[in-house]
Design a protein around this motif. Structure first.
Motif, mmCIF file in Angstrom:
data_model
loop_
_atom_site.group_PDB
_atom_site.id
_atom_site.type_symbol
_atom_site.label_atom_id
_atom_site.label_comp_id
_atom_site.label_asym_id
_atom_site.label_seq_id
_atom_site.Cartn_x
_atom_site.Cartn_y
_atom_site.Cartn_z
ATOM 1 N N ASN A 84 8.225 17.264 -6.555
ATOM 2 C CA ASN A 84 8.175 15.832 -6.282
ATOM 3 C C ASN A 84 7.115 15.696 -5.128
ATOM 4 O OD1 ASN A 84 10.534 15.425 -7.852
ATOM 5 N ND2 ASN A 84 11.701 16.697 -6.275
ATOM 6 N N LEU A 85 6.755 14.367 -5.052
ATOM 7 C CA LEU A 85 5.579 13.893 -3.973
ATOM 8 C C LEU A 85 6.284 14.084 -2.462
ATOM 9 C CD1 LEU A 85 3.720 11.042 -5.536
ATOM 10 C CD2 LEU A 85 2.780 12.847 -5.114
ATOM 11 N N GLN A 86 5.210 14.533 -1.754
ATOM 12 C CA GLN A 86 5.724 14.785 -0.256
ATOM 13 C C GLN A 86 4.543 14.030 0.440
ATOM 14 O OE1 GLN A 86 8.604 16.320 0.982
ATOM 15 N NE2 GLN A 86 9.007 16.575 -1.430
ATOM 16 N N ILE A 87 4.173 12.805 -0.032
ATOM 17 C CA ILE A 87 3.296 12.012 0.783
ATOM 18 C C ILE A 87 3.927 11.301 1.844
ATOM 19 C CG2 ILE A 87 1.868 10.016 0.560
ATOM 20 C CD1 ILE A 87 0.513 12.607 -0.399
ATOM 21 N N CYS A 88 3.349 11.326 3.119
ATOM 22 C CA CYS A 88 3.720 10.350 4.038
ATOM 23 C C CYS A 88 3.490 8.923 4.017
ATOM 24 C CB CYS A 88 3.270 10.847 5.505
ATOM 25 S SG CYS A 88 3.708 12.474 5.711
ATOM 26 N N MET A 89 4.594 8.078 3.322
ATOM 27 C CA MET A 89 4.199 6.728 3.106
ATOM 28 C C MET A 89 3.870 5.630 4.329
ATOM 29 S SD MET A 89 3.914 7.320 -0.192
ATOM 30 C CE MET A 89 3.849 5.518 -0.774
ATOM 31 N N ASN A 90 4.166 6.393 5.173
ATOM 32 C CA ASN A 90 3.889 5.658 6.482
ATOM 33 C C ASN A 90 2.319 5.678 7.263
ATOM 34 O OD1 ASN A 90 4.543 8.036 7.481
ATOM 35 N ND2 ASN A 90 5.346 7.285 9.425
ATOM 36 N N MET A 91 1.624 6.534 6.357
ATOM 37 C CA MET A 91 0.272 6.634 6.692
ATOM 38 C C MET A 91 -0.687 6.241 5.841
ATOM 39 S SD MET A 91 0.498 10.742 8.117
ATOM 40 C CE MET A 91 1.406 11.321 9.424
ATOM 41 N N THR A 92 -1.926 6.328 6.210
ATOM 42 C CA THR A 92 -3.066 6.103 5.270
ATOM 43 C C THR A 92 -3.332 7.269 4.419
ATOM 44 O OG1 THR A 92 -4.972 6.578 6.746
ATOM 45 C CG2 THR A 92 -4.195 4.438 6.877
ATOM 46 N N ALA A 93 -4.014 7.187 3.467
ATOM 47 C CA ALA A 93 -4.381 8.299 2.462
ATOM 48 C C ALA A 93 -5.248 9.230 3.398
ATOM 49 C CB ALA A 93 -5.244 7.521 1.384
ATOM 50 N N CYS A 94 -6.059 8.685 4.090
ATOM 51 C CA CYS A 94 -7.101 9.553 4.799
ATOM 52 C C CYS A 94 -6.322 10.581 5.669
ATOM 53 C CB CYS A 94 -8.120 8.778 5.614
ATOM 54 S SG CYS A 94 -9.167 9.771 6.600
ATOM 55 N N GLU A 95 -5.260 9.643 6.351
ATOM 56 C CA GLU A 95 -4.299 10.381 7.475
ATOM 57 C C GLU A 95 -3.661 11.490 6.795
ATOM 58 O OE1 GLU A 95 -3.727 6.557 10.777
ATOM 59 O OE2 GLU A 95 -2.387 6.837 8.824
ATOM 60 N N ASN A 96 -3.134 11.218 5.410
ATOM 61 C CA ASN A 96 -2.245 12.149 4.997
ATOM 62 C C ASN A 96 -3.029 13.421 4.665
ATOM 63 O OD1 ASN A 96 0.633 11.747 3.381
ATOM 64 N ND2 ASN A 96 -0.622 9.802 3.570
ATOM 65 N N PHE A 129 -12.450 12.575 3.932
ATOM 66 C CA PHE A 129 -13.143 11.882 3.171
ATOM 67 C C PHE A 129 -13.951 12.546 1.962
ATOM 68 C CE2 PHE A 129 -13.930 8.110 6.475
ATOM 69 C CZ PHE A 129 -12.828 7.804 6.144
ATOM 70 N N GLU A 130 -14.643 13.698 2.613
ATOM 71 C CA GLU A 130 -15.060 14.656 1.635
ATOM 72 C C GLU A 130 -14.149 15.212 0.452
ATOM 73 O OE1 GLU A 130 -17.041 17.858 3.749
ATOM 74 O OE2 GLU A 130 -18.423 16.462 4.614
ATOM 75 N N LEU A 131 -12.937 15.590 0.972
ATOM 76 C CA LEU A 131 -11.999 16.190 0.099
ATOM 77 C C LEU A 131 -11.429 14.838 -0.786
ATOM 78 C CD1 LEU A 131 -10.052 18.478 2.642
ATOM 79 C CD2 LEU A 131 -11.358 19.153 0.510
ATOM 80 N N MET A 132 -11.176 13.893 -0.442
ATOM 81 C CA MET A 132 -10.953 12.660 -1.128
ATOM 82 C C MET A 132 -11.724 12.449 -2.197
ATOM 83 S SD MET A 132 -9.095 10.067 1.460
ATOM 84 C CE MET A 132 -8.705 8.865 0.272
ATOM 85 N N SER A 139 -12.201 6.381 -3.543
ATOM 86 C CA SER A 139 -12.387 4.899 -3.463
ATOM 87 C C SER A 139 -11.054 4.347 -2.758
ATOM 88 C CB SER A 139 -12.410 4.472 -4.811
ATOM 89 O OG SER A 139 -11.131 4.861 -5.538
ATOM 90 N N ALA A 140 -10.086 5.168 -2.476
ATOM 91 C CA ALA A 140 -8.870 4.676 -1.781
ATOM 92 C C ALA A 140 -9.025 5.348 -0.142
ATOM 93 C CB ALA A 140 -7.684 5.654 -2.495
ATOM 94 N N ARG A 141 -10.093 5.828 0.201
ATOM 95 C CA ARG A 141 -10.199 6.406 1.505
ATOM 96 C C ARG A 141 -9.533 5.683 2.578
ATOM 97 N NH1 ARG A 141 -16.380 7.578 2.869
ATOM 98 N NH2 ARG A 141 -15.993 9.018 1.248
ATOM 99 N N HIS A 142 -9.876 4.212 2.454
ATOM 100 C CA HIS A 142 -9.140 3.158 3.628
ATOM 101 C C HIS A 142 -7.857 2.635 3.027
ATOM 102 C CE1 HIS A 142 -13.083 3.753 5.935
ATOM 103 N NE2 HIS A 142 -13.590 3.455 4.730
ATOM 104 N N ALA A 143 -7.579 3.040 2.070
ATOM 105 C CA ALA A 143 -6.072 2.313 1.898
ATOM 106 C C ALA A 143 -4.834 3.085 2.146
ATOM 107 C CB ALA A 143 -5.965 2.409 0.030
ATOM 108 N N HIS A 144 -3.656 2.337 2.323
ATOM 109 C CA HIS A 144 -2.459 2.645 2.921
ATOM 110 C C HIS A 144 -1.734 3.558 1.722
ATOM 111 C CE1 HIS A 144 1.559 2.976 4.720
ATOM 112 N NE2 HIS A 144 0.704 2.601 5.838
ATOM 113 N N ALA A 145 -1.160 4.473 1.936
ATOM 114 C CA ALA A 145 -0.469 5.258 0.892
ATOM 115 C C ALA A 145 0.575 4.390 0.001
ATOM 116 C CB ALA A 145 0.399 6.288 1.314
ATOM 117 N N THR A 146 1.013 3.370 0.571
ATOM 118 C CA THR A 146 1.850 2.534 -0.229
ATOM 119 C C THR A 146 1.179 1.550 -1.098
ATOM 120 O OG1 THR A 146 2.012 0.931 1.501
ATOM 121 C CG2 THR A 146 3.833 2.305 1.588
#
Length: 249
Positions: A84-96, A129-132, A139-146
């Motif tokens: 099950n996803l364990q993404i921190c939804m209160n963070m940006t994609a990069c912050e995760n 950013f490199e890993l993304m 393309s989602a480097r500046h997006a919010h996880a939500t």
């Protein structure tokens, strides 16, 4: 790289994993498959330190890691994702992704006092950013996880695990909930990760993907090891076919 020896775990008298042994070779993709309830995720939880085994031993690079907690295993080069996803939804994609690199972060009190953490954070952001880009979600480097789709979040979770620079990466159903094109992309990513030198051990239900990317497969049924071998060997094993499809009485 990894040796699992006679591993067992019981819950209330029920053997979820029963005397399972196998080895994982470095730089390969190893898969653990089996019907629902076969003990696959329990096996993963034992290897990754979430559970302690009732019996048996786990060796990483010939060193006994049996019962060590996940944070110690991460320091030794073993990281994982979850079913099950364990993404921190209160963070940006990069912050995760940056979160996954905490073991390599310069976060001491003196570093913060002198402002050294700012330069370190910039380096972590560049690495994220490199890993993304590497996992195909640049393309989602500046997006919010939500704001991200389920398929992107799945690959983002892999990027976060890679941020810890693991030598052994455990993936628990990385294709669960994905459509065919997303599953194909994840399969290609897993092969790329292994080709880059990171050993991969995965649990997965998508047999098409497993058979196409795995160097070695272990089959569980009711907590026991039923078979193991190459994709061709496992596919041709009558006991495996029976476990998945049953037999006419």
């Amino acid at each position: 790289m990894l040796s699992v020896k006679s591993l067992s775990r019981s819950f209330g008298g029920v053997a979820a994993v029963d005397d399972v042994s196998f080895e994982v070779q470095p730089g390969h993709v190893h898969a653990v498959i089996g019907p629902n309830g076969a003990g696959k995720t329990t096996l993963f939880n034992l290897i990754s330190g979430v559970y302690e085994p009732t019996a048996g031993q786990i060796l990483l690079d010939k060193q006994d890691i049996t019962g060590l907690p996940p944070e110690v295993l991460a320091q030794r080069g073993m990281c994982r994702t979850f079913q099950n996803l364990q993404i921190c939804m209160n963070m940006t994609a990069c912050e995760n992704v940056m979160l996954g690199a905490h073991l390599h972060a310069n976060a001491s009190l003196w570093s913060g006092f002198f402002g050294w953490t700012r330069a370190a954070d910039r380096k972590l952001e560049e690495k994220a950013f490199e890993l993304m880009d590497y996992v195909g979600v640049g393309s989602a480097r500046h997006a919010h996880a939500t704001q991200l789709s389920f398929g992107v979040l799945k690959r983002l979770e892999i990027a976060r695990a890679l941020a810890a620079s693991p030598r052994l990466l455990l993936l628990d159903e990385p294709a669960a909930g994905l459509n065919d094109s997303e599953t194909h992309a994840v399969g290609e990513l897993i092969r790329k990760i292994a080709s880059g030198g990171t050993t991969v051990l995965l649990v997965e239900h998508d047999m098409k993907m497993v058979m196409s990317i795995s160097d070695h497969i272990v089959v569980l049924d009711q907590g026991k090891k039923l078979a193991e071998g190459t994709a061709e060997q496992v596919r041709a094993n009558p006991a495996v076919v029976t476990a998945y499809l049953g037999v006419d009485e």
